[in-house]
Design an enzyme around this catalytic site. Sequence first.
Site, PDB file in Angstrom:
ATOM      1  N   ASP A   1       0.848  -1.193   0.000  1.00  0.00           N
ATOM      2  CA  ASP A   1       0.000   0.000   0.000  1.00  0.00           C
ATOM      3  C   ASP A   1       0.886   1.247   0.000  1.00  0.00           C
ATOM      4  OD1 ASP A   1      -3.204   0.514   0.996  1.00  0.00           O
ATOM      5  OD2 ASP A   1      -1.804   2.203   1.131  1.00  0.00           O
TER       6      ASP A   1
ATOM      7  N   VAL B   1     -11.103   2.749  -3.670  1.00  0.00           N
ATOM      8  CA  VAL B   1     -10.734   2.330  -5.024  1.00  0.00           C
ATOM      9  C   VAL B   1     -11.726   1.262  -5.494  1.00  0.00           C
ATOM     10  CG1 VAL B   1      -8.937   1.350  -6.485  1.00  0.00           C
ATOM     11  CG2 VAL B   1      -8.305   2.821  -4.555  1.00  0.00           C
TER      12      VAL B   1
ATOM     13  N   HIS C   1     -10.191  -5.454  -3.666  1.00  0.00           N
ATOM     14  CA  HIS C   1      -8.868  -5.747  -3.100  1.00  0.00           C
ATOM     15  C   HIS C   1      -9.033  -6.098  -1.633  1.00  0.00           C
ATOM     16  CE1 HIS C   1      -9.762  -1.465  -2.709  1.00  0.00           C
ATOM     17  NE2 HIS C   1      -9.107  -1.499  -1.544  1.00  0.00           N
TER      18      HIS C   1
HETATM   19  P1  5GP Z   1      -9.905   1.116   0.143  1.00  0.00           P
HETATM   20  O1  5GP Z   1     -10.386   2.238   1.014  1.00  0.00           O
HETATM   21  O2  5GP Z   1     -10.428   1.261  -1.271  1.00  0.00           O
HETATM   22  O3  5GP Z   1     -10.158  -0.219   0.736  1.00  0.00           O
HETATM   23  O4  5GP Z   1      -8.334   1.252   0.116  1.00  0.00           O
HETATM   24  C1  5GP Z   1      -7.594   1.732  -0.952  1.00  0.00           C
HETATM   25  C2  5GP Z   1      -6.125   1.666  -0.572  1.00  0.00           C
HETATM   26  O5  5GP Z   1      -5.365   1.869  -1.745  1.00  0.00           O
HETATM   27  C3  5GP Z   1      -5.668   2.710   0.443  1.00  0.00           C
HETATM   28  O6  5GP Z   1      -5.105   2.047   1.572  1.00  0.00           O
HETATM   29  C4  5GP Z   1      -4.641   3.540  -0.313  1.00  0.00           C
HETATM   30  O7  5GP Z   1      -3.552   3.946   0.487  1.00  0.00           O
HETATM   31  C5  5GP Z   1      -4.209   2.599  -1.423  1.00  0.00           C
HETATM   32  N1  5GP Z   1      -3.789   3.263  -2.657  1.00  0.00           N
HETATM   33  C6  5GP Z   1      -4.456   4.245  -3.327  1.00  0.00           C
HETATM   34  N2  5GP Z   1      -3.788   4.593  -4.438  1.00  0.00           N
HETATM   35  C7  5GP Z   1      -2.678   3.814  -4.482  1.00  0.00           C
HETATM   36  C8  5GP Z   1      -1.597   3.704  -5.413  1.00  0.00           C
HETATM   37  O8  5GP Z   1      -1.527   4.400  -6.420  1.00  0.00           O
HETATM   38  N3  5GP Z   1      -0.647   2.769  -5.136  1.00  0.00           N
HETATM   39  C9  5GP Z   1      -0.709   1.972  -4.038  1.00  0.00           C
HETATM   40  N4  5GP Z   1       0.275   1.101  -3.848  1.00  0.00           N
HETATM   41  N5  5GP Z   1      -1.711   2.046  -3.131  1.00  0.00           N
HETATM   42  C10 5GP Z   1      -2.683   2.962  -3.361  1.00  0.00           C
END
Ligand code: 5GP
Length: 122
Positions: free
Chosen positions: A33, A100, A104
């Site tokens: 992340d 996102v 995931h």
């Molecule tokens: P969600 O809230 O959708 O479950 O979590 C999305 C995660 O994706 C977050 O923990 C955020 O830090 C991570 N994230 C967002 N954009 C990127 C990126 O461009 N690269 C990586 N490695 N992680 C990302």
Amino acid sequence: MSYDPNNIFAKIIRGEIPCNKVFEDDHVLAFHDISPQTPTHILVLPKGAYVSFADFSQQASPEEIAAFVRAVGRIAAEAGLVEPGYRILANHGVHAHQEVPHFHLHLFGGKDLGRMIKPPEK
Ligand code: 5GP
């Protein structure tokens, strides 16, 4: 919700945006992340176009689901998290603050993770 092929994880899967890769096979990609919340914070994604767990659990093939579950276990083991322990988490939708829109799992570890759900702020 229909799948947006321009979401950030779709771009990472296509290699348009870099990632710090942990694991990859035909069905799965895992990377660190970008904003880790624990010493180990790995994101594990199916490569298929699934918006969320709800979508993946209903639409993915048995092969994709098996590959994904096996990969999560393998990634956790290879990260050295089995003995000290780890947490896996998937955010789905508004109440879970999913950012996102590509399914995931978060794999957290590397320290005592405390209780499962943060108490509501007063
Ligand atoms: P969600 O809230 O959708 O479950 O979590 C999305 C995660 O994706 C977050 O923990 C955020 O830090 C991570 N994230 C967002 N954009 C990127 C990126 O461009 N690269 C990586 N490695 N992680 C990302």
